[in-house]
Design a protein around this motif. Structure first.
Motif, PDB file in Angstrom:
ATOM      1  N   TYR A 183       7.525   4.336   7.653  1.00  0.00           N
ATOM      2  CA  TYR A 183       6.740   3.479   7.205  1.00  0.00           C
ATOM      3  C   TYR A 183       7.333   3.003   5.789  1.00  0.00           C
ATOM      4  N   LEU A 223      -5.707  15.312   1.094  1.00  0.00           N
ATOM      5  CA  LEU A 223      -4.879  15.784   2.363  1.00  0.00           C
ATOM      6  C   LEU A 223      -4.274  16.932   2.215  1.00  0.00           C
ATOM      7  N   ALA A 279      -0.361  10.101   1.039  1.00  0.00           N
ATOM      8  CA  ALA A 279      -1.410  10.827   1.707  1.00  0.00           C
ATOM      9  C   ALA A 279      -0.559  11.563   2.632  1.00  0.00           C
ATOM     10  N   LEU A 280       0.082  11.022   3.382  1.00  0.00           N
ATOM     11  CA  LEU A 280       0.953  11.992   4.530  1.00  0.00           C
ATOM     12  C   LEU A 280       1.978  12.633   4.036  1.00  0.00           C
ATOM     13  N   GLU A 308      -0.293   4.122  -0.867  1.00  0.00           N
ATOM     14  CA  GLU A 308      -1.279   5.132  -0.796  1.00  0.00           C
ATOM     15  C   GLU A 308      -1.206   5.953   0.737  1.00  0.00           C
ATOM     16  N   PRO A 309      -0.764   5.340   1.755  1.00  0.00           N
ATOM     17  CA  PRO A 309      -0.558   6.047   2.810  1.00  0.00           C
ATOM     18  C   PRO A 309       0.533   6.855   3.001  1.00  0.00           C
ATOM     19  N   VAL A 310       1.693   6.475   2.221  1.00  0.00           N
ATOM     20  CA  VAL A 310       2.859   7.361   1.844  1.00  0.00           C
ATOM     21  C   VAL A 310       2.418   8.850   1.071  1.00  0.00           C
ATOM     22  N   CYS A 370       5.773  14.442  10.747  1.00  0.00           N
ATOM     23  CA  CYS A 370       4.862  13.706   9.876  1.00  0.00           C
ATOM     24  C   CYS A 370       5.817  12.997   8.594  1.00  0.00           C
ATOM     25  N   CYS A 405       5.938   6.532  -7.174  1.00  0.00           N
ATOM     26  CA  CYS A 405       4.726   5.934  -6.664  1.00  0.00           C
ATOM     27  C   CYS A 405       3.845   5.275  -7.930  1.00  0.00           C
ATOM     28  N   ILE A 410       6.202   9.099   7.745  1.00  0.00           N
ATOM     29  CA  ILE A 410       6.340   8.326   6.542  1.00  0.00           C
ATOM     30  C   ILE A 410       7.524   7.834   6.220  1.00  0.00           C
ATOM     31  N   LEU A 467       0.751  -0.943   0.161  1.00  0.00           N
ATOM     32  CA  LEU A 467      -0.009  -0.057  -0.204  1.00  0.00           C
ATOM     33  C   LEU A 467       0.781   1.278  -0.045  1.00  0.00           C
ATOM     34  N   MET A 470      -6.078  11.388  -3.327  1.00  0.00           N
ATOM     35  CA  MET A 470      -5.712  11.483  -2.062  1.00  0.00           C
ATOM     36  C   MET A 470      -4.494  12.602  -1.784  1.00  0.00           C
TER      37      MET A 470
END
Length: 477
Positions: A214, A180, A12-13, A8-10, A207, A152, A211, A6, A176
């Motif tokens: 992660y 955000l 987004a943040l 997408e969390p990277v 933040c 990405c 990232i 995933l 996203m």
């Protein structure tokens, strides 16, 4: 612990932390330049417009002078950071076909963290504001936004099998970013009013640390084969990465049919020309809002930036609905370009706060061309060349963004005294270029298969790909 596929969390943040400080950096530089050039404190009040209380001719002269210097500051920042970022983008994203996608994500995160900590130091210790230009140059050595997004999108292309899934997931990434960044933009004005500049910079740095952790320890790699040339070359991987970049870009065109190459080149021209007009025009919105007759406060700037980022959400909805309904992809791109064109024309004549907010309405489909064009180009080439494609696209996007920002900032500095909205009308006129190429693609047709005329060679990393090219290869001529 098993990793996650995933990314997408990277994204987004990263979007939240970047847009939390992006409007603030412009405002911080603007205020510091105001203090240096006028020897007065920056006018701050609770009115919706500072022009309501500062309408004297001397204040107007101050505004014009600070506008010019702030625009030139942005120009110098872009010029010093563009070339290193472009080189790193090409090498890292192309190299990711063998070395893995994570390096293209992790390196820009490190550079962004260095830039954010430098901003915090300059703000906290009130250092020379021009140190930010050197910090931008340093961070560009780790890649930039183009490197990050290129990695990405290549990561997503590795995971998606069918074209519809690829288009929707790439559009989801753009959405996203918008959501955000919009949330961050709303927060910046109140954050600045309540706590000053330092705390938003601290929040952004924290933040970015999250990232980075992660991306390093949780995000799973999609390219499993290790870079063998990094082992056999005695630790000198940079020349092999350069060869892989040249070889990958060359292979995209070498084995393709004439029709595929023509369509691919035209799609790239649409992508870059539209990016030039859109990025160049929108890069000056904050300066335009700070200028007379708007003179927006930090609260209004935050609301404006948040409203502007909703185009990512509406564009995602547009791509999803139009794709589901079977609307041709070229038509989707056409609607997006026309959306930007109409919004920029309205922006060029904006003089009131209400109209400035309403400018975002005709631009609600502005982001649609980007994911659709990426998906169309990704469909034309083979799966083993996705990294080379997105390296080329990231390079071109970063180049056009930097060049357009430099060009439009210099034009704005020259025209702000007699007509500040001229740059937006110029950007609207430049939208005619992608519309022309789009018409040519419509005449040719885009329903082409992957244009391989013969099996593509497998590059193992042991031989020199440049030496194995045919003597008539255009890469060597």
């Amino acid at each position: 612990m098993k990793g996650l596929y995933l990314v997408e969390p990277v994204v987004a943040l990263y979007a939240f932390s970047s847009f939390l400080i992006y409007p603030l950096v412009q405002q911080y530089v603007y205020r510091r330049l105001w203090q240096q050039l006028t020897n007065t404190t920056y006018p701050i009040n609770d009115n919706t417009s500072r022009c309501a209380t500062n309408g004297s001719s001397s204040q107007s002269a101050f505004h014009r002078e600070v506008q010019q210097q702030a625009s030139l500051f942005s120009l110098y920042t872009e010029l010093f950071s563009t070339v290193p970022s472009l080189i790193v983008t090409l090498m890292l994203v192309a190299y990711s076909d063998r070395g893995g996608r994570k390096i293209t994500i992790i390196m820009p995160l490190i550079g962004t963290l260095l830039y954010t900590t430098t901003i915090l130091a300059v703000s906290f210790f009130e250092l020379n504001v021009y140190l930010l230009i050197g910090s931008s140059l340093l961070s560009s050595l780790f890649g930039g936004l183009g490197t990050f997004l290129g990695g990405c999108f290549a990561y997503i292309a590795d995971l998606c099998e069918d074209d519809r899934q690829k288009t929707l997931r790439m559009a989801g990434v753009d959405m996203m970013i918008g959501l955000l960044s919009g949330l961050a933009a709303i927060s910046t004005g109140y954050f600045l009013r309540a706590a000053g500049f330092n705390w938003p910079f601290v929040t952004s740095a924290l933040c970015q640390c999250l990232i980075l952790l992660y991306a390093v320890f949780i995000l799973e790699e999609t390219v499993k084969k290790p870079p063998r040339d990094a082992i056999t070359s005695g630790g000198s991987a940079q020349p092999s990465a350069l060869k892989q970049m040249l070889y990958g870009v060359y292979q995209m065109f070498a084995g393709a049919s004439h029709r595929c190459k023509t369509v691919l080149i035209l799609l790239i021209l649409i992508f870059t020309s539209f990016s030039f007009a859109y990025m160049g025009g929108t890069s000056l919105v904050t300066l335009y809002e700070l200028n007379e007759p708007l003179c927006w406060t930090e609260i209004l700037i935050g609301y404006g930036a948040a409203l502007a980022t909703t185009v990512f959400l509406t564009s995602f909805v547009g791509v999803s609905v139009f794709t589901y309904c079977g609307v041709p992809q070229l038509v989707i791109v056409l609607m997006g370009i026309l959306s930007v064109l109409s919004g920029l024309i309205l922006l060029g004549f904006t003089k009131t706060t209400l109209v400035m907010f309403l400018v975002r309405v005709p631009m609600f489909l502005a982001i649609m061309p980007f994911p659709v064009l990426r998906s169309m180009m990704s469909k034309i080439i083979s799966k083993s060349e996705q990294g080379a494609l997105f390296a080329l696209l990231s390079f071109l996007e970063s180049l056009t963004s930097s060049v357009s920002s430099a060009v439009f900032n210099s034009i704005y500095a020259a025209t702000v005294a007699w007509y500040p909205g001229f740059v937006f009308l110029l950007a609207a006129g430049l939208c005619a270029i992608p519309l022309f190429f789009l018409g040519v693609v419509g005449l040719i047709g885009v329903d082409v298969p992957v244009g391989r005329e013969k099996p593509e060679p497998v590059y193992s990393g042991e031989e020199d790909p440049v030496e194995n090219l045919d003597e008539n290869s255009p890469l060597l001529n």
